[in-house]
Write a protein that holds these residues in place. Sequence first.
Motif, short mmCIF file in Angstrom:
data_model
loop_
_atom_site.label_atom_id
_atom_site.label_comp_id
_atom_site.label_asym_id
_atom_site.label_seq_id
_atom_site.Cartn_x
_atom_site.Cartn_y
_atom_site.Cartn_z
N ASP A 67 -25.69 32.83 74.88
CA ASP A 67 -25.68 33.92 75.86
C ASP A 67 -26.96 34.74 75.84
O ASP A 67 -27.28 35.41 76.84
CB ASP A 67 -24.46 34.82 75.65
N ASN A 68 -27.71 34.73 74.75
CA ASN A 68 -28.94 35.52 74.69
C ASN A 68 -30.19 34.67 74.45
O ASN A 68 -31.21 35.15 73.99
CB ASN A 68 -28.83 36.61 73.61
N LEU A 69 -30.09 33.37 74.75
CA LEU A 69 -31.21 32.45 74.62
C LEU A 69 -30.94 31.22 75.47
O LEU A 69 -29.90 31.11 76.12
CB LEU A 69 -31.44 32.06 73.15
N LEU A 70 -31.90 30.30 75.47
CA LEU A 70 -31.74 29.04 76.20
C LEU A 70 -32.11 27.90 75.27
O LEU A 70 -33.08 27.99 74.52
CB LEU A 70 -32.64 29.03 77.45
N VAL A 71 -31.32 26.84 75.33
CA VAL A 71 -31.57 25.67 74.49
C VAL A 71 -31.77 24.45 75.37
O VAL A 71 -30.97 24.17 76.26
CB VAL A 71 -30.40 25.41 73.51
N ILE A 72 -32.88 23.73 75.14
CA ILE A 72 -33.08 22.42 75.76
C ILE A 72 -32.51 21.39 74.79
O ILE A 72 -32.98 21.26 73.66
CB ILE A 72 -34.56 22.16 76.06
N ASP A 73 -31.49 20.68 75.24
CA ASP A 73 -30.74 19.73 74.43
C ASP A 73 -31.21 18.32 74.79
O ASP A 73 -30.92 17.82 75.87
CB ASP A 73 -29.25 19.92 74.72
N VAL A 74 -31.94 17.70 73.89
CA VAL A 74 -32.50 16.37 74.12
C VAL A 74 -31.57 15.32 73.51
O VAL A 74 -31.38 15.27 72.30
CB VAL A 74 -33.92 16.26 73.52
N ASP A 75 -30.99 14.49 74.37
CA ASP A 75 -29.95 13.54 73.97
C ASP A 75 -30.53 12.12 73.89
O ASP A 75 -31.17 11.66 74.83
CB ASP A 75 -28.81 13.59 74.99
N ASN A 76 -30.27 11.45 72.77
CA ASN A 76 -30.80 10.10 72.56
C ASN A 76 -29.70 9.11 72.20
O ASN A 76 -29.89 8.23 71.36
CB ASN A 76 -31.87 10.10 71.46
N LYS A 77 -28.54 9.24 72.85
CA LYS A 77 -27.44 8.31 72.56
C LYS A 77 -26.85 7.78 73.87
O LYS A 77 -27.15 8.28 74.95
CB LYS A 77 -26.35 8.99 71.73
N ASN A 78 -26.02 6.74 73.74
CA ASN A 78 -25.34 6.15 74.90
C ASN A 78 -26.31 5.74 76.00
O ASN A 78 -26.08 5.98 77.18
CB ASN A 78 -24.29 7.12 75.46
N GLY A 79 -27.40 5.12 75.60
CA GLY A 79 -28.37 4.63 76.57
C GLY A 79 -29.34 5.67 77.09
O GLY A 79 -30.22 5.34 77.89
N LYS A 80 -29.21 6.92 76.66
CA LYS A 80 -30.12 7.97 77.10
C LYS A 80 -31.35 8.01 76.20
O LYS A 80 -31.27 7.76 75.00
CB LYS A 80 -29.42 9.33 77.07
N ASN A 81 -32.48 8.31 76.79
CA ASN A 81 -33.72 8.46 76.02
C ASN A 81 -34.34 9.81 76.36
O ASN A 81 -35.31 9.90 77.11
CB ASN A 81 -34.69 7.32 76.32
N GLY A 82 -33.72 10.86 75.82
CA GLY A 82 -34.17 12.21 76.09
C GLY A 82 -35.60 12.45 75.65
O GLY A 82 -36.33 13.22 76.29
N ASN A 83 -36.01 11.82 74.55
CA ASN A 83 -37.38 12.00 74.07
C ASN A 83 -38.39 11.55 75.12
O ASN A 83 -39.37 12.24 75.42
CB ASN A 83 -37.60 11.22 72.77
#
Length: 232
Positions: A67-83
């Motif tokens: 609620d008082n910040l923002l998070v970028i959530d990088v996901d590297n599972k289930n075929g995703k390549n967030g990196n």
Amino acid sequence: MSVFAQEAERLLLLGYHLFQCLPKSKDPFAGPGGTAPNGCNSASGDLETIRRWWTNHPDCNIGLKCDNLLVIDVDNKNGKNGNADFSKVMDRLGPVTTGPVSQSGNYGYHLFFRKPGVDIKSAKGVKWEGKKTGIDIQVGNQYIVMPPSIHPVTGLAYQWKSPPCSVDELPALPDAWIEHFLPHRTPKTIIVPDKPKLILPPSCYGSSPVDRCREYLTRVDPCIAGPRRTQF
């Protein structure tokens, strides 16, 4: 004092709003006797409350309400390549200032930033160049799990790759990221119907303005309004 209790107290003193998740789980401790009956909305910034929660339930994972910040959530599972997706966005919009970074027990990453002044909404799989990415935005009424919590699938601990700092010292995202990548909340549009023009009947001999208004109201169609659809 458990390692969860120690870290929860440290994070709270840095300004983070915390709640308890079930041990080895991402689920809020919301069941009978739980400390988070309202999910992440049970998060607290009160030191005595945090101490009491983790004294009574020392093995609970640590949840953070964003609620008082923002998070970028990088996901590297289930075929995703967030990196790879994150690198593509940086190639176009420029790099971001490195702040606290944690690694999940499933090899994803959480990057912590100051909450933007504009109205940003949370999103799962933010689109970039017309395609969904492996990047989620956690902000407002969303939450993540914090180190040293235990991942429910892998059994591995979340860990800090770059140490936490005070919420007030979190880096800001560049304007280009805010404008072109973060999803903005659409303002609610309030539609106000046009008022009917007030056309009073022609003045008659001996009629007052009040009489003319009454005569006008008898000519106007009735309106329906209110939860009980009252006619007036």
